[in-house]
Scaffold this active site. Structure first.
Site, PDB file in Angstrom:
ATOM      1  N   GLU A   1       0.848  -1.208   0.000  1.00  0.00           N
ATOM      2  CA  GLU A   1       0.000   0.000   0.000  1.00  0.00           C
ATOM      3  C   GLU A   1       0.877   1.249   0.000  1.00  0.00           C
ATOM      4  OE1 GLU A   1      -2.564   1.598  -0.491  1.00  0.00           O
ATOM      5  OE2 GLU A   1      -4.276   1.073   0.748  1.00  0.00           O
ATOM      6  N   ASP A   2       0.346   2.319  -0.573  1.00  0.00           N
ATOM      7  CA  ASP A   2       1.084   3.581  -0.546  1.00  0.00           C
ATOM      8  C   ASP A   2       1.042   4.220   0.834  1.00  0.00           C
ATOM      9  OD1 ASP A   2      -1.658   4.104  -0.720  1.00  0.00           O
ATOM     10  OD2 ASP A   2      -1.490   5.567  -2.342  1.00  0.00           O
TER      11      ASP A   2
ATOM     12  N   ASP B   1      -4.066   5.731   6.314  1.00  0.00           N
ATOM     13  CA  ASP B   1      -4.563   6.954   6.932  1.00  0.00           C
ATOM     14  C   ASP B   1      -5.543   6.543   8.053  1.00  0.00           C
ATOM     15  OD1 ASP B   1      -4.955   9.764   7.060  1.00  0.00           O
ATOM     16  OD2 ASP B   1      -6.610   9.689   5.653  1.00  0.00           O
TER      17      ASP B   1
ATOM     18  N   PHE C   1      -1.559  16.242   4.187  1.00  0.00           N
ATOM     19  CA  PHE C   1      -1.882  15.607   2.908  1.00  0.00           C
ATOM     20  C   PHE C   1      -0.642  15.633   2.024  1.00  0.00           C
ATOM     21  CE2 PHE C   1      -3.601  15.117  -1.335  1.00  0.00           C
ATOM     22  CZ  PHE C   1      -4.399  13.999  -1.124  1.00  0.00           C
TER      23      PHE C   1
ATOM     24  N   ARG D   1       1.653  12.233  -9.145  1.00  0.00           N
ATOM     25  CA  ARG D   1       2.173  10.887  -8.882  1.00  0.00           C
ATOM     26  C   ARG D   1       3.618  10.742  -9.332  1.00  0.00           C
ATOM     27  NH1 ARG D   1      -2.297   7.661  -7.753  1.00  0.00           N
ATOM     28  NH2 ARG D   1      -4.205   8.140  -8.882  1.00  0.00           N
TER      29      ARG D   1
HETATM   30  P1  IMP Z   1      -7.609   5.156   4.595  1.00  0.00           P
HETATM   31  O1  IMP Z   1      -8.698   4.209   4.185  1.00  0.00           O
HETATM   32  O2  IMP Z   1      -8.159   6.357   5.316  1.00  0.00           O
HETATM   33  O3  IMP Z   1      -6.492   4.509   5.380  1.00  0.00           O
HETATM   34  O4  IMP Z   1      -7.018   5.782   3.275  1.00  0.00           O
HETATM   35  C1  IMP Z   1      -6.091   5.160   2.482  1.00  0.00           C
HETATM   36  C2  IMP Z   1      -6.111   5.762   1.099  1.00  0.00           C
HETATM   37  O5  IMP Z   1      -6.447   7.166   1.137  1.00  0.00           O
HETATM   38  C3  IMP Z   1      -4.737   5.677   0.483  1.00  0.00           C
HETATM   39  O6  IMP Z   1      -4.561   4.459  -0.215  1.00  0.00           O
HETATM   40  C4  IMP Z   1      -4.730   6.889  -0.424  1.00  0.00           C
HETATM   41  O7  IMP Z   1      -5.357   6.567  -1.637  1.00  0.00           O
HETATM   42  C5  IMP Z   1      -5.605   7.889   0.267  1.00  0.00           C
HETATM   43  N1  IMP Z   1      -4.815   8.848   1.061  1.00  0.00           N
HETATM   44  C6  IMP Z   1      -4.799   8.969   2.399  1.00  0.00           C
HETATM   45  N2  IMP Z   1      -3.970   9.958   2.785  1.00  0.00           N
HETATM   46  C7  IMP Z   1      -3.440  10.464   1.648  1.00  0.00           C
HETATM   47  C8  IMP Z   1      -2.482  11.508   1.398  1.00  0.00           C
HETATM   48  O8  IMP Z   1      -1.943  12.192   2.291  1.00  0.00           O
HETATM   49  N3  IMP Z   1      -2.184  11.732   0.091  1.00  0.00           N
HETATM   50  C9  IMP Z   1      -2.739  11.019  -0.936  1.00  0.00           C
HETATM   51  N4  IMP Z   1      -3.622  10.039  -0.739  1.00  0.00           N
HETATM   52  C10 IMP Z   1      -3.972   9.759   0.549  1.00  0.00           C
END
Ligand code: IMP
Length: 191
Positions: free
Chosen positions: A102-103, A106, A155, A168
């Site tokens: 995963e990237d 959050d 962010f 990206r």
């Molecule tokens: P989560 O479900 O809240 O953990 O969100 C995960 C997804 O939200 C990641 O795979 C990203 O696609 C997106 N995301 C969360 N934070 C960021 C950020 O700071 N920059 C870009 N994408 C983010």
């Protein structure tokens, strides 16, 4: 690239720091999975730049595949955690040692959904490798087995991470200037 870089408030993780850390992660993964059937599952699209460097830092045989998911009802800077699969894996993961790539984690909602979904397919093991982790934002507990960097609640874009599908291709992870957000609500691919 100069235009894109003008939208960045500050660089959080440099290209050199990324290279060094990914090499360390690759060594750890190679050691931990030696002799095992390792199968990486990359979550599109954000994870793809990380995956492409990570696989070249892993020195044991392994395969990889992609999943694309959509996060419903969030904004361009917040995921909702209401997730559906847009593109599924081609191969069965039954009996294989799966490592999700995963990237960024959050709230943890996206990964909670993916792990729950993949667990029903009976892999031999299921672990998570995330390049970036925002621990202060966690709403759902997820165990991260390999983490590149813990970052503050900002962010970020670059190195695969986007805002509105842009940035990206930046070779570093940077904080986007807040004035670049529009905050539109829609069903957006989780990236
Ligand atoms: P989560 O479900 O809240 O953990 O969100 C995960 C997804 O939200 C990641 O795979 C990203 O696609 C997106 N995301 C969360 N934070 C960021 C950020 O700071 N920059 C870009 N994408 C983010």
């Amino acid at each position: 690239m100069a235009d894109l870089e003008n939208d960045i408030a500050k660089i959080l993780i440099t290209r050199e720091q990324l290279t060094t850390r990914i090499s360390e992660l690759g060594q750890m993964i190679s050691r931990d999975y030696a002799g095992k059937d390792l199968f990486l599952v990359c979550v599109l699209k954000g994870g793809v730049v990380f995956l492409s460097d990570l696989v070249r830092a892993i020195h044991i045989p392994h395969a990889f595949d992609f999943m694309a998911i959509s996060s419903y009802g969030g904004t361009h800077t917040e995921s909702s955690g209401v997730v559906r699969i847009l593109m599924d894996l081609n191969a069965s993961i039954e009996g294989r040692n799966v490592l999700i790539v995963e990237d960024i984690v959050d709230t943890g909602r996206t990964l909670a959904y993916i792990t729950e979904n993949l667990r029903t397919r009976n892999p031999a093991s299921l672990k998570i490798c995330a390049l970036l982790n925002k621990p202060s934002r966690r709403e759902v507990p997820v165990t991260l087995d390999y983490v590149g960097f813990d970052i503050p609640n900002e962010f970020v874009v670059g190195y695969g991470l986007d805002y509105n599908e842009l940035y990206r291709n930046l070779p570093f992870v940077g904080v986007l200037k807040p004035e670049m957000y529009t905050g539109a609500h829609s069903e957006t691919p989780t990236t």
